[in-house]
Design a protein around this motif. Structure first.
Motif, mmCIF file in Angstrom:
data_model
loop_
_atom_site.group_PDB
_atom_site.id
_atom_site.type_symbol
_atom_site.label_atom_id
_atom_site.label_comp_id
_atom_site.label_asym_id
_atom_site.label_seq_id
_atom_site.Cartn_x
_atom_site.Cartn_y
_atom_site.Cartn_z
ATOM 1 N N UNK A 126 -6.317 5.935 11.978
ATOM 2 C CA UNK A 126 -6.567 4.850 11.024
ATOM 3 C C UNK A 126 -7.818 4.065 11.391
ATOM 4 N N UNK A 129 -10.842 6.010 10.356
ATOM 5 C CA UNK A 129 -11.025 6.103 8.902
ATOM 6 C C UNK A 129 -11.164 4.726 8.236
ATOM 7 N N UNK A 130 -11.217 3.679 9.035
ATOM 8 C CA UNK A 130 -11.194 2.322 8.456
ATOM 9 C C UNK A 130 -12.452 1.989 7.664
ATOM 10 N N UNK A 137 -4.811 5.728 -2.931
ATOM 11 C CA UNK A 137 -3.789 6.509 -2.220
ATOM 12 C C UNK A 137 -2.900 5.671 -1.325
ATOM 13 N N UNK A 138 -3.337 4.477 -0.968
ATOM 14 C CA UNK A 138 -2.580 3.731 0.041
ATOM 15 C C UNK A 138 -2.767 4.321 1.433
ATOM 16 N N UNK A 139 -3.662 5.288 1.557
ATOM 17 C CA UNK A 139 -4.099 5.902 2.821
ATOM 18 C C UNK A 139 -3.147 6.940 3.400
ATOM 19 N N UNK A 140 -1.867 6.933 3.050
ATOM 20 C CA UNK A 140 -0.959 7.907 3.656
ATOM 21 C C UNK A 140 -1.419 9.335 3.384
ATOM 22 N N UNK B 631 2.787 4.929 -3.046
ATOM 23 C CA UNK B 631 2.099 4.450 -1.844
ATOM 24 C C UNK B 631 0.861 3.641 -2.208
ATOM 25 N N UNK B 666 -7.323 1.217 6.023
ATOM 26 C CA UNK B 666 -6.251 2.037 6.596
ATOM 27 C C UNK B 666 -5.549 1.311 7.744
ATOM 28 N N UNK B 669 -2.368 -1.472 6.834
ATOM 29 C CA UNK B 669 -1.098 -1.132 6.210
ATOM 30 C C UNK B 669 -0.381 -0.083 7.046
ATOM 31 N N UNK B 670 0.941 -0.113 6.989
ATOM 32 C CA UNK B 670 1.690 0.923 7.694
ATOM 33 C C UNK B 670 1.807 2.138 6.791
ATOM 34 N N UNK B 671 2.395 3.177 7.320
ATOM 35 C CA UNK B 671 2.750 4.305 6.480
ATOM 36 C C UNK B 671 3.891 3.846 5.558
ATOM 37 N N UNK B 672 3.811 4.218 4.284
ATOM 38 C CA UNK B 672 4.792 3.746 3.304
ATOM 39 C C UNK B 672 5.848 4.828 3.099
#
Ligand SMILES: Cc1cc2nc3c(=O)[nH]c(=O)nc-3n(C[C@H](O)[C@H](O)[C@H](O)COP(=O)(O)OP(=O)(O)OC[C@H]3O[C@@H](n4cnc5c(N)ncnc54)[C@H](O)[C@@H]3O)c2cc1C
Ligand code: FES
Ligand code: FES
Lengths: 162, 732, 269
Positions: A126, A129-130, A137-140, B631, B666, B669-672
């Protein structure tokens, strides 16, 4: 960027040598998009925040909107156009792209991380990639896909060694 | 269910996708906008400085508009270009075009718009003075009201009456691709290509302002780098601007906003102020909900009435209560018009409601989850508009799954011991139960009367023609899956037509979580109709279908076989626009989200450390895409809850840069964690309900509830920035 | 070259400040730009017996990648990792961070807390200035337009404590609302704060109190001391009250485990 005179510069672009006339006041991003027609690199902000314009310069990610073209002289530049499709299936399957506007930048940062798994000794994915903002996508999808790609890369490597 | 790969995924991942700014058009000039420097006033003079040679430019103002100087939407109060008065900072006044973008930038600096200021409304919460009135008698764009039962009586006899006031701020969309359009005349037809959600909205706006009929205007959507509602209404404005420059200059014109211009001058989420007064009985059951919602509409009406409508319909939450009164107002202020944004009023009203549910729980000493468990609508009970819910979804089960997945009960205990031990970190857990209506509100879908065509192509493939756009949410993939499934074909046999108003029928806008459920269903019906046209039965699929198409073309080389479908309301769906009673939505999606936060009492920063999202959305057509919607929505809502703060300075957004308007990276936030419960909806494509907006509704209240759980202070306004939280903690 | 340009030249370092919103900014740009990146010798950093010497073009990333820096001067690496994100770290330079003279400069705080000295070169020769004496006010510094920062010397004195804490607008890609660098060595305590004064500055009152082991029983004691060291303002990113309060809180909680005279124990006795 019309007023100034043009200067000639040389650089290595996606593995090939290019020699071109540029306006010394333009940004690497403008040269790529407007002079060379490489439209894959995107402008999301022009202020170094979003990372949509990320390219690799001498092997490390930089924001091409913040690079004066004169500083690319003699450098090695790699853009999204150089990325091998085969590298991308993990990102595709994990949902790393939605609208796609951030994606070329995300892929360039991700490609760099994939080439340098040793970065993970000191950095988390993370953090690496910040510099690429994604609003969809919310990054997940990005982080998950990158993790899977790195794992697959390491597996391939150890197979190759074994 | 299989998850097909995103159709245009590789094209996006390899940078091959061509967005509007990537298109090169022969002879194209750049267009740019000169804007109002003040929030309200009368234009006295426009001065053109000597720093550029104006003979090189094409300049457009309101006098160049061939049709009406109005942006066509619900009302016609917004001018395309201000003529004598301006109503917000950055309101467009003059347009310039030049071969060089840099010269346009120079020219804009040379234009001075001199305005005699008039009293502006800079805070929508304050009652306007007579000098500030600019709309109707009271600056109110829209009043709406929902009544059910007898609220006053129920409140008078309730065991507890709990009041609260909740506020939410403006939110900027930050689609990563800024607004952009290219306009030019091609053989007498004005063609506009650009980044948009709703080609037919743009078409209608162009026809209206240019005074042209449909045969002389054409709109084509280019791949769109994010919308979230920001490309629902606004692109009409930009399209007309580009068209005006194109018509006057006789050349194609490209207008691409840079980020600051985009953030400073385009729509945002409506700020809101919601008051609650609720009565509960001794068992914790809601007996009365008295709710007042005010939203800031900005300078012009735009979509505020419908945002308000969705807002108040969702304001009472997914709970059964026999006495409900909801009063809504959308009011004017002199800031950029607030517009569509994912959730469309429902996130604002449900933030208030879910925060208020927690306040009730704390007041009566009940666990927040238990309070919701007791009040969630059971099948057979009604919503605030009197809509009987009977979809077979077990809403309590949705809640229980979320509690279970997150380990809610155990987490709560762990937080208590953690907080007792740590010198400055505090953890808390919060939840929100909520719902979101799919499709247009009330009779909206009936009015839209959307159409879809499905054609058999000469090579035997199938082409789907809709005006619905891919903006990242997966339209192309979903449509292909739906048609392939219906017709028993491989997805490679499905072609999705480019949204081009010259080629596709009006299937309605790409908004309101309607694309998969409503338009997808039309595709299914159009597929069936195609089979009928071809003389086939429903059982005829795959190769038989292909053969029939080829045979058709052999026999009728001049007419293509097309199946049509037009929207029909599902049976028994009734809505009364006058009384605001009846079936507000054909279907609802249901959800419970749980957030775990950690607050640092040194910095008052809140970090979301865990997030669990459980929802029932009908059948999930594509797991990867659906998960991505949840997400992404959750993360956008985390931003809204904690960091996204539009700073206003005399009506202008002072932080209109990505460096100062803070959206999550990134690392923020946590993984959702996402789980879907699936209860197929019989009138949605493949059983689907809407999904896109739902995840915007719950996270903000869940997060703030978690902060309240951690600290015990009643936070009621978002964004809950560290500065705001410090105020609350240190001054109460 | 600089003197030829009559003191009107702007030096290009990593251009992560200069090129922000460049197309707009270019319209205001006057004078000449001199690209330093051609001067290869400016990029490298080297470890001398007494000091780490950063070049005028050494980037944040160069130091993040140097394991020795991580071992010997972790405060530099910590600060560098909080600058923007990787794409900024690979381009942004320590010298540019200094010369940009932003009160929010994270790199400057880390350098200053380690008593770094800036070396300025012009036709007239070389001048060295301690970084903590370099700034004169908001965007004002002892750097003439005909001078280049050719190197930055960071003494290799060992520190028993050194760290950088950033309170940014978010977890990454963030500008400091407050930053504070803390170090203790034979030279005494160093507390350097950013975003709370017209320039990055040492908090000398606090330093003296720590050197003298003045009991600081609670946060308010630090708030008071800081009152004479910093002068935060309200701006688009935060408020003066937040900055003042949070700087004190962060310092307090960092120092309490390190100094037995900071914290309630002392106050109670
Ligand atoms: C997205 C983003 C995030 C950022 N985040 C942070 C952050 O978190 N923390 C932070 O501190 N900063 C941050 N910055 C600011 C910037 O990256 C730093 O200040 C960086 O150190 C500047 O270095 P540079 O080499 O890029 O400077 P330049 O942009 O090249 O130059 C800045 C100034 O210094 C002058 N200059 C450069 N080199 C020299 C030299 N050798 N001698 C004399 N003068 C010189 C230039 O003429 C110019 O006036 C951020 C910037 C961006 C765009
Ligand atoms: S466009 Fe370069 S960082 Fe956003
Ligand atoms: S995919 Fe849309 S911004 Fe990342």
């Amino acid at each position: 960027m019309d007023e100034c005179g043009l200067v000639t510069i040389e650089l290595t672009l996606n593995g090939g040598c290019v020699r071109l006339e540029v306006d010394p006041g333009e940004r690497l991003l403008d040269t790529l998009r407007d002079r060379l027609g490489l439209k894959g690199t995107k402008e999301g902000c022009g202020e170094g925040e979003c990372g949509a314009c990320t390219v690799l310069m001498d092997g490390v990610p930089v924001n091409s909107c913040l690079v004066p073209i004169v500083q690319a002289r003699g450098k090695r530049i790699e853009t999204i156009e150089s990325v091998d499709r085969a590298q991308l299936s993990a990102l595709l399957d994990s949902g790393a792209t939605q609208c796609g506007a951030c994606t070329p930048g995300v892929v360039m940062s991700a490609a760099w991380v994939m080439q340098h798994p040793e970065l993970l000794h000191t950095h988390g994915l993370r953090e690496l990639m910040a510099g690429n903002l994604c609003r969809c996508t919310g990054y997940d999808g990005i982080i998950g896909g990158l993790a899977a790609a790195i794992e697959a890369g390491l597996a391939r490597k150890s197979e190759g060694e074994g | 269910m299989r998850s097909s790969r995103r159709r245009e995924g590789i094209s996006k991942l390899t940078g091959q996708e061509r967005y509007v700014d990537d298109l090169t058009v022969e002879g194209c000039w750049w267009g740019m906008t000169a804007r109002s420097p003040v929030a309200r006033g009368r234009i006295r003079e426009i001065r053109f400085g000597r720093g550029v040679d104006w003979s090189e430019f094409v300049v457009v103002d309101h006098r160049d508009i061939p049709g009406a100087n109005q942006v066509r939407l619900i009302e016609l109060d917004q001018p395309v270009l201000a003529s004598d008065r301006v109503r917000h900072v950055h309101e467009p006044v003059v347009l310039v075009a030049h071969r060089s973008r840099q010269m346009c930038r120079r020219a804009i600096r040379e234009i001075e718009i001199v305005v005699d200021p008039e009293p502006a409304v800079l805070d929508y919460r304050i009652k306007p003075t007579p000098e500030q009135i600019q709309y109707g008698p009271d600056n109110v764009f829209k009043h709406l009201r929902i009544e059910k039962g007898d609220v006053d009586r129920a409140l008078a006899s309730a065991a507890h009456v709990i009041e609260g006031v909740y506020e939410t701020g403006a939110q900027e969309h930050v689609y990563l691709e800024p607004q952009g359009m290219i306009a030019g005349e091609e053989d007498g037809v004005l063609v506009v290509r650009g980044s948009m959600q709703c080609p037919y909205y743009v078409l209608n706006a162009l026809m209206h302002a240019l005074g042209r009929d449909e045969s002389h205007v054409r709109v084509v959507q280019t791949p769109t780098g994010g919308g979230f509602g920001g490309k629902e209404d606004f692109p009409s404005n930009l399209a007309v601007h580009a068209a005006l420059l194109a018509l006057k200059s006789g050349r194609p014109i490209k207008m691409i906003y840079d980020r600051s211009e985009d953030m400073g001058s385009t729509t945002k989420r409506h700020p809101s102020l919601v008051r609650h007064r609720s009565g509960v009985d001794s068992q914790g059951r809601l007996v009365a909900q008295d709710i007042e919602m005010t939203i800031d509409g900005g300078a012009y009406v735009t979509l505020s009435p419908v945002v308000l409508s969705r807002g108040i319909i969702h304001a009472a939450g997914p709970y059964a209560c026999e006495n409900v009164r909801i009063v809504g107002r959308a009011v004017l202020s002199n800031s950029v018009p607030f517009g569509a944004f994912r959730g469309f009023g429902a996130p604002q009203s449900q933030f208030a409601n879910e925060r208020h549910m927690d306040r009730i729980a704390r007041t009566i000493g009940m666990d927040p989850a238990e309070l919701r468990r007791r009040n969630l609508i059971r099948d057979g009970q009604t919503t605030s508009t009197g809509q009987v819910i009977s979809d077979g979804t077990d809403r309590v089960e949705v809640l229980e799954r979320a509690l279970c997945r997150s380990g809610y009960a155990q987490k709560k205990e762990e937080c208590v011991s953690f907080n007792a031990a740590h010198p400055y970190l505090r953890r808390g857990v919060g939840l929100a139960a909520f719902y979101h209506g799919s499709g247009f509100t009330g009779s909206g879908e009936v009015y839209l009367s959307s159409c879809v065509d499905v054609a058999g192509l000469e090579d035997g493939r199938i082409e789907i023609r809709t005006a619905n756009t891919e903006i990242g949410q997966g339209t192309l993939t979903i449509f292909a899956t739906i048609a392939a499934e219906r017709l028993g074909l491989d997805e490679s046999q499905i072609v999705i037509a480019e949204p081009d108003t010259a080629r596709v029928p009006n299937s309605g806008p790409t908004v309101a979580s309607r694309t998969a459920m409503v338009v997808g269903r039309l595709i299914e019906r159009a597929c069936d109709d195609l089979r009928r046209t071809l003389g086939l039965s429903e059982a005829d699929t795959g190769q038989r279908l292909r053969d029939a198409i080829m045979k058709w073309w052999a026999e009728h080389p001049d007419t293509e076989p097309v199946g049509h479908a037009r929207y029909e309301s599902p049976p028994g769906v009734l809505w009364d626009d006058q009384t605001y009673r009846g079936d507000a939505y054909a279907a609802f999606a249901w959800a419970t989200h749980v957030a775990e936060v950690e607050v640092d009492l040194r910095t008052f920063a809140t970090r979301v450390v865990g997030f669990w999202a459980v929802q029932e959305v009908g059948r999930v057509i594509n797991q990867t895409l659906a998960r991505g919607q949840i997400q992404g929505g959750v993360v956008q809502a985390i931003g809204w809850a904690l960091m996204e703060d539009c700073v206003w300075d005399d009506g202008a957004m002072a932080n209109a840069q990505l460096t100062n308007y803070i959206i999550p990276t990134a690392c923020d936030v946590p993984s959702i964690d996402v789980e879907f419960l699936e209860n197929p909806y019989p009138h949605g494509a493949m059983g689907a309900k809407g999904i896109g907006e739902l995840p915007m509704d719950g996270p903000a209240p869940a997060i703030v509830n978690a902060v309240v759980d951690a600290l015990g202070v009643e936070a009621s306004a978002i964004p809950l920035t560290p500065e705001r939280l410090m105020e609350l903690v240190t001054h109460g | 070259m600089l003197s030829e340009a009559g003191g009107q030249a702007t030096l290009l370092g990593g251009t992560t400040d200069l090129f922000v919103h460049w197309p707009e900014r270019m319209l205001d740009a006057d004078g000449v730009f001199i690209d330093l990146s051609g001067v290869g010798a400016l990029r490298a950093h080297r470890w001398e017996d007494e000091a780490l010497v950063l070049g005028g073009l050494t980037t944040f990333w160069d130091i993040i990648q140097d394991e020795r820096a991580d071992r010997e001067m972790p405060v530099l690496v910590q600060a560098a990792r909080t600058v923007g994100a990787v794409q900024i770290q690979t381009r942004g330079t320590w010298a540019g961070n200094i010369a940009n003279a932003s009160p929010a400069a994270d790199g400057v705080a880390a350098l200053m807390v380690r008593d770094a000295v800036v070396e300025l070169t012009s036709c007239d020769g070389i001048e060295t200035i301690r970084l903590d004496e370099f700034y004169l006010g908001y965007k004002q510094m002892r750097l003439r337009r005909d001078q280049i920062i050719t190197s930055i010397r960071v003494p290799r004195q060992s520190c028993s404590v050194e760290r950088f804490i950033k309170v940014g607008t978010r977890q990454a890609q963030a500008i400091s609302k407050i930053g504070v660098a803390i170090a203790q060595s034979q030279a005494g305590w160093r507390i350097v704060a950013n975003s709370v004064a017209p320039a990055v500055c040492r908090c000398r009152t606090v330093e003296r109190a720590l050197d003298d082991r003045v009991p600081l029983p609670h946060v308010d004691a630090l708030v008071e001391l800081l009152g004479s060291d910093v002068s935060p303002i309200d701006d688009i990113r935060s408020t003066a009250a937040y900055r003042r309060g949070v700087l004190a809180r962060v310092l307090y909680h960092e120092l309490a485990p390190l100094c037995e005279w900071v914290g309630p124990q002392r106050g109670a006795s």
